[in-house]
Scaffold this active site. Structure first.
Site, PDB file in Angstrom:
ATOM      1  N   ASP A 345       0.841  -1.011   0.022  1.00 54.99           N
ATOM      2  CA  ASP A 345      -0.071   0.031   0.100  1.00 54.99           C
ATOM      3  C   ASP A 345       0.890   1.371   0.031  1.00 54.99           C
ATOM      4  OD1 ASP A 345      -2.092  -1.938   0.375  1.00 54.99           O
ATOM      5  OD2 ASP A 345      -2.057  -1.904   2.474  1.00 54.99           O
ATOM      6  N   GLU A 515     -10.936  -0.855  -3.491  1.00 55.67           N
ATOM      7  CA  GLU A 515      -9.987   0.006  -2.457  1.00 55.67           C
ATOM      8  C   GLU A 515      -8.839   0.418  -3.031  1.00 55.67           C
ATOM      9  OE1 GLU A 515      -9.221  -3.322   0.032  1.00 55.67           O
ATOM     10  OE2 GLU A 515      -7.532  -3.949  -1.286  1.00 55.67           O
TER      11      GLU A 515
END
Length: 637
Positions: A345, A515
């Site tokens: 991420d 997401e």
């Protein structure tokens, strides 16, 4: 006002102490190999430091054709060195201590040791210490043997311990703390350990397991075997001596060393069966009961009294770049991933304050996404990344959450002439914000979640994966977030609260949004990128859309898949990206995570929390469309 200032000052000081206490460099989860330091024998030319490497802890290959990596005459007072002990420091540096001795002058001929320190395992700074000359009351000193080092967290210093013999007395294990530069001992030697029977003990080796210190030592002159003593306080003198011997042979042994296998609960005890010219390796789960595993061990050299530490992929590459890759050792040499170890991420930033690039990732490698701290990494060239250490620890720095530290994002804003850094992060499925004056921290949490609710009309999903966007067109800042839905709100001028009246759900209408939103602005167009599928899936991938406003609506492009797996290259699970624009240029890079190579594709669900960070170029065509990215192992030039 004064009271508030003092409280804040005290808090800043405490955070500073906490931050400095963190271990820098790769963590246990990031290790992929081992470095074995040893010497070869009693001939003067063999009393020198040699290196060997392993990728599995069982098969070891000598570096530099089994020749020394340091010249003993350059670093010692006697012309020879023995018993190398290497330690990875809390500060990310490496420490090595050696017996300053050549056996050709006799076993009672030496009076000192050598301290060495390195940033990279290649170049070492050294200091030779003659104990007899350095400290008073050592006139009858006969020998100084087998020094080792351990970090004493209670003292915040490196403790050096070794055995000494005075006159006709027993060999006793002494200790002293090293100075901050690791160039000298700052205090007189004190007794660390002596068996209750008063007989000699040498070759001490200490390992910390669950807060207890296990000391393996040789009973010199009365059994010549390995015994064990345990304490919970290094310098207390209160050791519990364990019964029996720990070596698994009837032959005399010395020079024991214990290390933990990477990603395992197993410990390896190895020792020098010096009369037979061989080493023996034993395995244990509890450091009490050991079994011989010699049939599993392979070495293309014959070591004497050495030690082993775990090393990362970049450290392994650094060693083989310097001394060659031994036959039988395989190391992928791709430039992707760019970060050391397991991270995911990634959010990327160019800092106008420092003129450096930074990556802010999730600390991966924890089962079930169980990480609890955040790090940052800095670079001047996008290729070489420095671990700047932990910048926020949920368990110590955040009062409202202590688990699931995921998916951070950061904004640099100039406020009243000074740069401020606003760090938005996921914790326990809520979104918080912390603030700092510098891109590497210290970051102070605001004290409460910023997002801990679902937008009106949203029933599923999670409040995770924030992305902050500074709009160059309006000068305003926006926060995006969501899993299963995409929400946006304008940030207030304080950057630690949102304007609730602006909150809007803008989920792309093609059904692919999962997401990992990220937003950029280029030539009048707002680009929205997001991840599709599950991060545990090899088909995790990135799509995009465009809009005329930070609030959408998002227009879906016909060919909007811009990052996906490439099985022929062993690249899978590519997603959750951020985008970097080189300041002042129409030059763009995509920073993303993917399954770790080459093992991730075979790990099942665990591939989704053992990920690596990569960088590749991102291009636009003449119509402003994003050209699908070609994921590479080579990385960027």
């Amino acid at each position: 006002m004064i009271k508030v200032f003092l409280v804040v000052l005290a808090f800043l000081s405490s955070v500073d102490v906490i931050a400095q206490s963190y271990k820098s460099g790769p963590a246990d989860k990031d290790f992929v190999g081992y470095l074995f330091t040893y010497f070869k024998g009693n001939a003067v030319e063999d009393e020198a430091v040699c290196y060997a490497i392993s990728t599995d802890g069982y098969t070891y290959k000598a570096l530099n054709s089994n020749q020394p990596i340091l010249n003993s005459k350059d670093i010692s007072l006697t012309g020879g060195v023995r018993d190398p002990h290497i330690l990875r420091g809390e500060d990310g540096k490496f420490y090595m201590v050696l017996t300053d001795m050549t056996s050709s002058k006799g076993w009672d001929s030496n009076r000192g040791m050598i301290l060495l320190k390195s940033d990279d395992l290649i170049e070492w700074k050294h200091s030779a210490i003659n104990i007899q000359q350095r400290f008073k009351g050592q006139e009858d000193l006969k020998r100084v043997w087998a020094p080792q080092t351990i970090y004493d967290s209670g003292a915040g210093k490196y403790l050096v311990y070794w055995s000494m013999k005075h006159a006709d007395g027993a060999d006793i294990i002494y200790y002293a703390y090293a100075n901050s530069d690791f160039t000298d001992l700052e205090s007189d030697p004190k007794v660390l350990f002596m068996p209750k029977n008063g007989k000699s003990c040498i070759d001490g080796d200490i390992i910390n397991k669950n807060g207890l210190f296990y000391l393996f030592y040789k009973t010199e002159g009365h059994g010549n075997g390995l015994k064990l003593a345990i304490t919970d306080s290094l310098t207390s003198g209160k050791w519990i001596e364990q019964p029996g011997y720990k070596q698994q042979t009837k032959d005399a042994v010395e020079g024991s060393s214990v290390f933990k296998l990477n990603h395992s609960d197993k410990y390896i005890l190895m020792y020098d069966v010096y009369g037979k010219g061989k080493y023996q390796f034993c395995e244990s789960l509890d450091l009490d009961v050991f079994k011989v595993i010699d049939d599993d061990i392979s070495m293309d050299f014959h070591p004497r009294h050495g030690t082993i530490i775990p090393i990362s992929r970049n450290e392994l590459l650094r060693l083989t770049d310097r001394w060659g890759l031994p036959e039988g050792i395989e190391i992928p040499k791709q430039k992707n991933p760019v970060l050391e170890g397991f991270y995911a991420d990634p959010d990327v930033l160019y800092s106008n304050k420092t003129n450096k690039y930074y990556i802010y990732p999730t600390s991966d490698g924890f089962d079930g996404w169980g990480g609890y701290y955040f790090k940052t990494f800095s670079s001047e060239n996008l290729k070489d990344w420095k671990d700047e250490g932990v910048i926020l620890d949920l368990k110590k720095d955040v009062s409202w959450a202590d688990r699931n530290a995921w998916a951070p994002t950061i904004a640099e804003k100039k406020i009243k002439g000074d740069y401020k850094y606003f760090y938005y992060f996921t914790a326990a499925q809520k979104i918080g914000v912390a603030v700092s004056d510098n891109p590497t921290g210290l970051f102070l949490d605001s004290g409460k979640p910023l997002i801990d609710f679902k937008p009106e009309g949203v029933k599923g999903g999670q409040e995770i994966d924030p992305a902050v966007f500074n709009d160059p067109k309006s000068g305003k800042s926006y926060l995006y977030w969501g899993n299963g839905y995409l929400a946006v709100a304008e940030l207030n001028k304080d950057m630690i609260s949102i304007n609730q009246k602006t909150l809007k759900v803008i989920t792309p209408n093609d059904g692919t949004f999962r997401e990992g939103i990220y937003v950029i602005y280029r030539e009048g167009t707002y680009y929205f990128m997001w991840s599709e599928d599950d991060t545990r899936s090899e088909n995790y991938r990135v799509r995009y859309g465009t809009a005329n406003s930070p609030f959408g609506p998002i227009q879906i492009k016909e060919n909007n898949l811009i990052l996906a797996k490439d099985p022929q290259k062993g690249i899978y699970g590519t997603g959750h990206n951020s985008i970097l624009q080189i300041p002042g240029k129409d030059e763009w890079y995509i920073v993303y995570h993917r399954f770790n190579f080459p093992d991730g594709i075979n790990m099942g669900d665990a591939a989704g929390f053992n990920r690596e960070v990569s960088i590749d170029r991102l291009y636009f065509d003449e119509n402003g469309n994003i050209i699908p990215v070609i994921p590479t192992q080579e990385g960027i030039n």
